[in-house]
Design a protein around this motif. Structure first.
Motif, PDB file in Angstrom:
ATOM      1  N   ASP A  22     -46.795 -12.371  -0.758  1.00  0.00           N
ATOM      2  CA  ASP A  22     -47.430 -11.591   0.361  1.00  0.00           C
ATOM      3  C   ASP A  22     -46.127 -10.720   0.989  1.00  0.00           C
ATOM      4  OD1 ASP A  22     -49.295 -11.282   2.563  1.00  0.00           O
ATOM      5  OD2 ASP A  22     -47.397 -11.491   3.776  1.00  0.00           O
ATOM      6  N   PHE A  23     -46.343  -9.484   1.142  1.00  0.00           N
ATOM      7  CA  PHE A  23     -45.193  -8.444   1.656  1.00  0.00           C
ATOM      8  C   PHE A  23     -44.790  -8.632   2.932  1.00  0.00           C
ATOM      9  CE2 PHE A  23     -49.378  -6.292   2.625  1.00  0.00           C
ATOM     10  CZ  PHE A  23     -49.286  -6.001   4.073  1.00  0.00           C
ATOM     11  N   SER A  24     -45.502  -9.345   3.830  1.00  0.00           N
ATOM     12  CA  SER A  24     -44.982  -9.646   5.209  1.00  0.00           C
ATOM     13  C   SER A  24     -44.091 -10.767   5.137  1.00  0.00           C
ATOM     14  CB  SER A  24     -46.237 -10.016   5.910  1.00  0.00           C
ATOM     15  OG  SER A  24     -45.579 -10.419   7.342  1.00  0.00           O
ATOM     16  N   ASP A  25     -44.450 -11.854   4.133  1.00  0.00           N
ATOM     17  CA  ASP A  25     -43.249 -12.591   4.110  1.00  0.00           C
ATOM     18  C   ASP A  25     -42.251 -12.395   3.278  1.00  0.00           C
ATOM     19  OD1 ASP A  25     -44.901 -14.524   5.225  1.00  0.00           O
ATOM     20  OD2 ASP A  25     -45.929 -15.097   3.114  1.00  0.00           O
ATOM     21  N   ALA A  26     -42.260 -11.457   2.267  1.00  0.00           N
ATOM     22  CA  ALA A  26     -41.277 -10.782   1.378  1.00  0.00           C
ATOM     23  C   ALA A  26     -40.329 -10.019   2.378  1.00  0.00           C
ATOM     24  CB  ALA A  26     -41.697  -9.868   0.407  1.00  0.00           C
ATOM     25  N   LEU A  27     -40.902  -9.426   3.394  1.00  0.00           N
ATOM     26  CA  LEU A  27     -39.973  -8.440   4.459  1.00  0.00           C
ATOM     27  C   LEU A  27     -39.213  -9.581   5.287  1.00  0.00           C
ATOM     28  CD1 LEU A  27     -39.282  -5.981   5.863  1.00  0.00           C
ATOM     29  CD2 LEU A  27     -41.051  -5.998   7.290  1.00  0.00           C
ATOM     30  N   ASP A  28     -39.763 -10.515   5.632  1.00  0.00           N
ATOM     31  CA  ASP A  28     -39.095 -11.430   6.592  1.00  0.00           C
ATOM     32  C   ASP A  28     -38.024 -12.024   5.564  1.00  0.00           C
ATOM     33  OD1 ASP A  28     -40.872 -11.030   8.627  1.00  0.00           O
ATOM     34  OD2 ASP A  28     -42.167 -12.788   8.154  1.00  0.00           O
ATOM     35  N   ALA A  29     -38.132 -12.620   4.494  1.00  0.00           N
ATOM     36  CA  ALA A  29     -37.163 -13.082   3.475  1.00  0.00           C
ATOM     37  C   ALA A  29     -35.875 -12.042   3.338  1.00  0.00           C
ATOM     38  CB  ALA A  29     -37.632 -13.481   2.138  1.00  0.00           C
ATOM     39  N   ALA A  30     -36.418 -10.722   3.194  1.00  0.00           N
ATOM     40  CA  ALA A  30     -35.277  -9.694   2.801  1.00  0.00           C
ATOM     41  C   ALA A  30     -34.298  -9.549   4.212  1.00  0.00           C
ATOM     42  CB  ALA A  30     -36.048  -8.425   2.731  1.00  0.00           C
ATOM     43  N   ARG A  31     -35.132  -9.557   5.416  1.00  0.00           N
ATOM     44  CA  ARG A  31     -34.235  -9.228   6.616  1.00  0.00           C
ATOM     45  C   ARG A  31     -33.720 -10.631   6.964  1.00  0.00           C
ATOM     46  NH1 ARG A  31     -39.004  -6.310  10.254  1.00  0.00           N
ATOM     47  NH2 ARG A  31     -38.312  -4.088   9.582  1.00  0.00           N
ATOM     48  N   ALA A  32     -33.991 -11.810   6.506  1.00  0.00           N
ATOM     49  CA  ALA A  32     -33.279 -12.822   6.843  1.00  0.00           C
ATOM     50  C   ALA A  32     -31.907 -12.999   6.010  1.00  0.00           C
ATOM     51  CB  ALA A  32     -34.094 -14.218   6.443  1.00  0.00           C
ATOM     52  N   ASP A  33     -32.078 -12.497   4.643  1.00  0.00           N
ATOM     53  CA  ASP A  33     -31.031 -12.400   3.695  1.00  0.00           C
ATOM     54  C   ASP A  33     -29.895 -11.450   4.393  1.00  0.00           C
ATOM     55  OD1 ASP A  33     -29.441 -11.075   1.372  1.00  0.00           O
ATOM     56  OD2 ASP A  33     -30.251 -13.133   0.884  1.00  0.00           O
ATOM     57  N   GLY A  34     -30.226 -10.372   4.964  1.00  0.00           N
ATOM     58  CA  GLY A  34     -29.244  -9.509   5.484  1.00  0.00           C
ATOM     59  C   GLY A  34     -28.731  -8.584   4.639  1.00  0.00           C
ATOM     60  N   ASP A  35     -28.695  -8.571   3.483  1.00  0.00           N
ATOM     61  CA  ASP A  35     -28.270  -7.941   2.219  1.00  0.00           C
ATOM     62  C   ASP A  35     -29.405  -7.629   1.311  1.00  0.00           C
ATOM     63  OD1 ASP A  35     -26.468  -6.178   1.024  1.00  0.00           O
ATOM     64  OD2 ASP A  35     -25.587  -7.703  -0.254  1.00  0.00           O
ATOM     65  N   ALA A  36     -30.534  -7.371   1.530  1.00  0.00           N
ATOM     66  CA  ALA A  36     -31.730  -7.430   0.752  1.00  0.00           C
ATOM     67  C   ALA A  36     -32.660  -6.383   1.404  1.00  0.00           C
ATOM     68  CB  ALA A  36     -32.189  -8.725   0.287  1.00  0.00           C
ATOM     69  N   PHE A  37     -33.553  -5.899   0.603  1.00  0.00           N
ATOM     70  CA  PHE A  37     -34.721  -5.180   0.944  1.00  0.00           C
ATOM     71  C   PHE A  37     -35.999  -5.341  -0.123  1.00  0.00           C
ATOM     72  CE2 PHE A  37     -32.980  -2.456  -2.338  1.00  0.00           C
ATOM     73  CZ  PHE A  37     -33.759  -1.641  -2.830  1.00  0.00           C
ATOM     74  N   VAL A  38     -37.118  -5.128   0.653  1.00  0.00           N
ATOM     75  CA  VAL A  38     -38.359  -5.013  -0.233  1.00  0.00           C
ATOM     76  C   VAL A  38     -38.852  -3.738  -0.448  1.00  0.00           C
ATOM     77  CG1 VAL A  38     -39.591  -5.162   2.039  1.00  0.00           C
ATOM     78  CG2 VAL A  38     -40.499  -6.191   0.030  1.00  0.00           C
ATOM     79  N   TRP A  39     -39.221  -3.668  -1.766  1.00  0.00           N
ATOM     80  CA  TRP A  39     -39.916  -2.361  -2.191  1.00  0.00           C
ATOM     81  C   TRP A  39     -41.370  -2.511  -2.454  1.00  0.00           C
ATOM     82  CZ3 TRP A  39     -37.814   0.911  -6.948  1.00  0.00           C
ATOM     83  CH2 TRP A  39     -38.660   1.882  -7.082  1.00  0.00           C
ATOM     84  N   ILE A  40     -42.092  -1.549  -1.753  1.00  0.00           N
ATOM     85  CA  ILE A  40     -43.696  -1.843  -2.096  1.00  0.00           C
ATOM     86  C   ILE A  40     -44.053  -0.693  -2.654  1.00  0.00           C
ATOM     87  CG2 ILE A  40     -45.965  -2.232  -0.920  1.00  0.00           C
ATOM     88  CD1 ILE A  40     -44.673  -4.337   0.821  1.00  0.00           C
ATOM     89  N   GLY A  41     -44.881  -0.634  -3.680  1.00  0.00           N
ATOM     90  CA  GLY A  41     -45.346   0.727  -4.136  1.00  0.00           C
ATOM     91  C   GLY A  41     -46.863   0.778  -4.134  1.00  0.00           C
ATOM     92  N   LEU A  42     -47.408   1.453  -3.354  1.00  0.00           N
ATOM     93  CA  LEU A  42     -48.943   1.678  -3.054  1.00  0.00           C
ATOM     94  C   LEU A  42     -49.335   2.950  -3.943  1.00  0.00           C
ATOM     95  CD1 LEU A  42     -48.875   1.187   0.834  1.00  0.00           C
ATOM     96  CD2 LEU A  42     -48.840  -0.335  -1.086  1.00  0.00           C
ATOM     97  N   HIS A  43     -50.610   3.065  -4.229  1.00  0.00           N
ATOM     98  CA  HIS A  43     -51.384   3.885  -4.920  1.00  0.00           C
ATOM     99  C   HIS A  43     -52.690   4.168  -4.269  1.00  0.00           C
ATOM    100  CE1 HIS A  43     -53.553   5.695  -8.476  1.00  0.00           C
ATOM    101  NE2 HIS A  43     -52.682   6.844  -8.167  1.00  0.00           N
ATOM    102  N   GLU A  44     -52.609   5.466  -3.672  1.00  0.00           N
ATOM    103  CA  GLU A  44     -53.713   6.098  -3.226  1.00  0.00           C
ATOM    104  C   GLU A  44     -54.624   4.836  -2.240  1.00  0.00           C
ATOM    105  OE1 GLU A  44     -56.404   7.855  -5.973  1.00  0.00           O
ATOM    106  OE2 GLU A  44     -54.779   9.400  -6.300  1.00  0.00           O
ATOM    107  N   PRO A  45     -53.893   4.491  -1.388  1.00  0.00           N
ATOM    108  CA  PRO A  45     -54.651   3.336  -0.348  1.00  0.00           C
ATOM    109  C   PRO A  45     -55.600   3.771   0.489  1.00  0.00           C
ATOM    110  CG  PRO A  45     -52.249   3.814   0.646  1.00  0.00           C
ATOM    111  CD  PRO A  45     -52.545   4.710  -0.905  1.00  0.00           C
ATOM    112  N   THR A  46     -56.588   2.942   1.082  1.00  0.00           N
ATOM    113  CA  THR A  46     -57.408   3.445   1.925  1.00  0.00           C
ATOM    114  C   THR A  46     -56.911   3.134   3.488  1.00  0.00           C
ATOM    115  OG1 THR A  46     -58.287   1.188   2.400  1.00  0.00           O
ATOM    116  CG2 THR A  46     -59.396   2.564   0.519  1.00  0.00           C
ATOM    117  N   SER A  47     -57.303   3.917   4.481  1.00  0.00           N
ATOM    118  CA  SER A  47     -57.163   3.903   5.695  1.00  0.00           C
ATOM    119  C   SER A  47     -56.831   2.653   6.000  1.00  0.00           C
ATOM    120  CB  SER A  47     -58.020   4.621   6.605  1.00  0.00           C
ATOM    121  OG  SER A  47     -57.691   4.434   7.956  1.00  0.00           O
ATOM    122  N   GLU A  48     -57.798   1.457   5.970  1.00  0.00           N
ATOM    123  CA  GLU A  48     -57.635   0.298   6.370  1.00  0.00           C
ATOM    124  C   GLU A  48     -56.321  -0.489   5.694  1.00  0.00           C
ATOM    125  OE1 GLU A  48     -60.539   1.409   4.953  1.00  0.00           O
ATOM    126  OE2 GLU A  48     -61.652   1.580   6.894  1.00  0.00           O
TER     127      GLU A  48
END
Length: 329
Positions: A22-48
């Motif tokens: 889950d990208f939300s959990d991945a972001l929390d994990a990256a911020r908790a680490d302090g020296d990490a980041f999450v990269w999400i790639g999206l292709h033509e997402p809808t508004s929702e």
């Protein structure tokens, strides 16, 4: 949601690591680490779909709106409180149609995250992710390394496209100045110019954002990454010079083609005028002799008719020689 997410990964110390799905959990994990980041790639997402990502990452509504209406965006760089938003135009060449194909990549970078939103089929980012993952020293610079990678890939594609267009332009130039050039050259030049204009809409406006990125006042960009960004700026400057050269040369070729057409038309008019003059002489003489005067000289002479014909032929021969020497025939 998974349909529009091309990839989601957490990077620690420049290395891709296993993280929460889950990208939300991945972001929390990256911020908790302090020296990490999450990269999400999206292709033509809808508004929702994009709204859900925006709510989790705190993206600005105006940037989200721009990411949804990608076809109408110009290359730009905007700084928001929680993120840095960049728009770049991708460009490729459709060989079958000899046309420039345009797409867009929008990049959000912020505290421990990078989000790429791609529109169009040009420049897929899967290979870019692999290339960056092979350079851990670059990924150690954080989310801005993703922005650099996108800009570097897009500008490299620009250079390849400029070289392709230059080759096509050389062929078109040779055709314009060929002795037996085909019809429709002007239409081809105009169509080619439209392709260059479409290309230029992506390269020229990107100059200002690329210049801003190398300055120290742009947030979320580490100082160690700025030499790489300056290299991208140098390549982009070269691309814009090449595109300007293509545009100027196209204008010159179009002017030369129009001049050739004008000269050809003048030449055709001279030939028409010359033949009209040749036809007018016998018409004039025959018209006079066809008026049937009783007391007109030579009407009742045996040699009158041959003399009239000889006069027509003689005058026409003199005119033909004159027009030939003048280059009208």
């Amino acid at each position: 949601m998974s349909g529009m997410i091309v990839d989601c990964a957490v990077y620690r110390d420049g290395q891709r690591t296993e993280g929460p799905a889950d990208f939300s959990d991945a972001l929390d994990a990256a911020r908790a680490d302090g020296d990490a980041f999450v990269w999400i790639g999206l292709h033509e997402p809808t508004s929702e779909e994009l709204d859900l990502v925006a709510s989790e990452f705190g993206l600005h509504p105006l940037a989200v709106e721009d990411a949804l209406t990608a076809a109408h965006q110009r290359p730009k760089l905007e700084v928001y409180p929680e993120s840095l938003f960049t728009v770049v135009k991708t460009a490729g060449y459709h060989a079958a149609e000899r046309a420039v194909e345009v797409g867009e990549v929008l990049v959000f970078i912020g505290d421990a995250f990078a989000i790429t939103v791609r529109h169009g089929a040009v420049s897929p980012l899967a290979s870019l992710r692999k290339d960056l993952e092979a350079q851990p020293d670059l990924l150690r610079h954080g989310p801005a390394a993703v922005l650099y990678g996108v800009c570097d890939r897009v500008v490299d594609d620009y250079l390849d496209l400029a070289a392709t267009l230059q080759g096509d332009l050389d062929e078109l130039e040779a055709e314009v100045f060929a002795p037996g050039r085909s019809r429709g050259v002007a239409e081809r030049i105009y169509g080619f110019k439209r392709q260059v204009v479409a290309f230029r809409r992506g390269t020229a406006p990107l100059q200002e954002p690329a210049t801003r990125l190398v300055r120290a006042d742009v947030p979320y960009v580490q100082e160690g990454l700025r030499p790489y960004l300056r290299d991208v700026l140098d390549h982009l400057t070269k691309v814009n010079e090449l595109v300007d050269g293509l545009d100027r040369l196209l204008s010159d070729i179009l002017s030369a083609n129009l001049a050739q057409v004008s000269v050809q038309q003048n030449d055709d008019m001279r030939k028409i005028s010359a033949w009209a003059a040749l036809a007018a002489v016998p018409t004039l003489i025959a018209g006079i002799y066809g008026m049937n005067f009783d007391h007109m000289p030579e009407l009742h002479e045996v040699w009158g008719y041959p003399a009239a014909v000889a006069l027509m032929v003689g005058v026409c021969a003199v005119l033909h020689r004159f027009f030939k020497r003048a280059g009208w025939l």
